[in-house]
Design a protein around this motif. Sequence first.
Motif, mmCIF file in Angstrom:
data_model
loop_
_atom_site.group_PDB
_atom_site.id
_atom_site.type_symbol
_atom_site.label_atom_id
_atom_site.label_comp_id
_atom_site.label_asym_id
_atom_site.label_seq_id
_atom_site.Cartn_x
_atom_site.Cartn_y
_atom_site.Cartn_z
ATOM 1 N N ILE A 1 0.828 -1.206 0.000
ATOM 2 C CA ILE A 1 0.000 0.000 0.000
ATOM 3 C C ILE A 1 0.859 1.252 0.000
ATOM 4 O O ILE A 1 0.537 2.253 -0.656
ATOM 5 C CB ILE A 1 -0.947 -0.004 1.216
ATOM 6 N N THR A 2 1.980 1.213 0.714
ATOM 7 C CA THR A 2 2.825 2.401 0.858
ATOM 8 C C THR A 2 3.886 2.529 -0.223
ATOM 9 O O THR A 2 4.601 3.521 -0.267
ATOM 10 C CB THR A 2 3.513 2.384 2.229
ATOM 11 N N GLU B 1 -3.131 5.667 -2.417
ATOM 12 C CA GLU B 1 -2.565 5.139 -1.165
ATOM 13 C C GLU B 1 -3.333 5.675 0.041
ATOM 14 O O GLU B 1 -3.687 4.921 0.946
ATOM 15 C CB GLU B 1 -1.093 5.531 -1.046
ATOM 16 N N ARG C 1 -5.462 3.383 2.511
ATOM 17 C CA ARG C 1 -5.024 3.364 3.908
ATOM 18 C C ARG C 1 -6.164 3.745 4.845
ATOM 19 O O ARG C 1 -6.372 3.089 5.870
ATOM 20 C CB ARG C 1 -3.845 4.319 4.105
#
Length: 344
Positions: free
Chosen positions: A238-239, A247, A251
């Motif tokens: 995700i990062t 993102e 998140r």
Amino acid sequence: MVECLYYDPGKRLSSYPAIGEAAFGRAGRVFVQFFHYTIVLGVSTLYIMLAGINIEMIVSGAGGSLKLSACVLIAGLLILIPYAVARSMKETALLSLFGVATTFATVVIACAIGLIDSREETPHSVVVWSGVPVSLATIGFSFGGNVIYTHVEAAMRRPKDWPKVLAGALTLVSGMYMSMGCIGYYAYGDLVQSPIMRSLPPGIPNLVASTSITLHLIVAAPLLLLSFSIEVEGTLGITSKLSPPVESGVRYLFRLVLIGTLTSIAVFLPHFGAFMSLLGAISSLVIIYLTPVVCHLKLFGFTNRSWKTYVSMATCILLGVLGGVLGAISAIQELAAAFSRPEF
């Protein structure tokens, strides 16, 4: 544990599970992850539950009325706000400082009230043997901050100062625990309740102390959850694989679902506190006391150490096993009693 992060000169491991993998391969990583996440997520759920209970007490003390389930939902929402916004431990510095301040305020108020409220006729046993198991387990759990140490050390401006930071933090924490313990014993003796706020006389000071410790729970939970998210979000990419806007959206959604799940467990799962006592006793034994020592011995070898190091390692393992086993026994008894009640 932090030394294990640097076992390979010139490199740094990213997390606690990575230490397990470096020492024992993929199986070591999975083993550490299971118990590590059990503590992080389980304790966060307990914090949500306890914050909700405290909110209900505060509202009741102020003359209002609110269902416990609604209070737990409010606690989950308050914890979600800082948790969803923060991306790394560096962004939680002010949150941590606020948590320390609220805890210190609670200790000062509770100790002051205890000294004023003490009575000569209060019974004082030297040792209450029936309370030793849960006390050992609680004390062991209370010093279990190493579930987030790897991420805290990584966020420091000068990681080399970690030993000083750790020594100062544990000294401060020990001082606050000792102060509260001594005053609680002196003022209320065998009659003291857990948490100690239940022993303090009602009034504005008690309300302020209860509010302070509730704020501590609300700001402490995001620290635990963030250590979990940093690892999981990194593993899922995700990062690193998504554009900044995507993102952020992913998140936020991930953390919203996580908080929603944990809050639902706090509201609906019966006897979760007893379940967590059992899981916490076992997980604390493994993650806090055994795994760091075993991984350190595996990565650096058993020889060429001072006798003080061997003694400290043996003491750590002994206390961990003792507290974990006794805590597990106490938790099993608590569970058995809970499930045997007619209302269940």
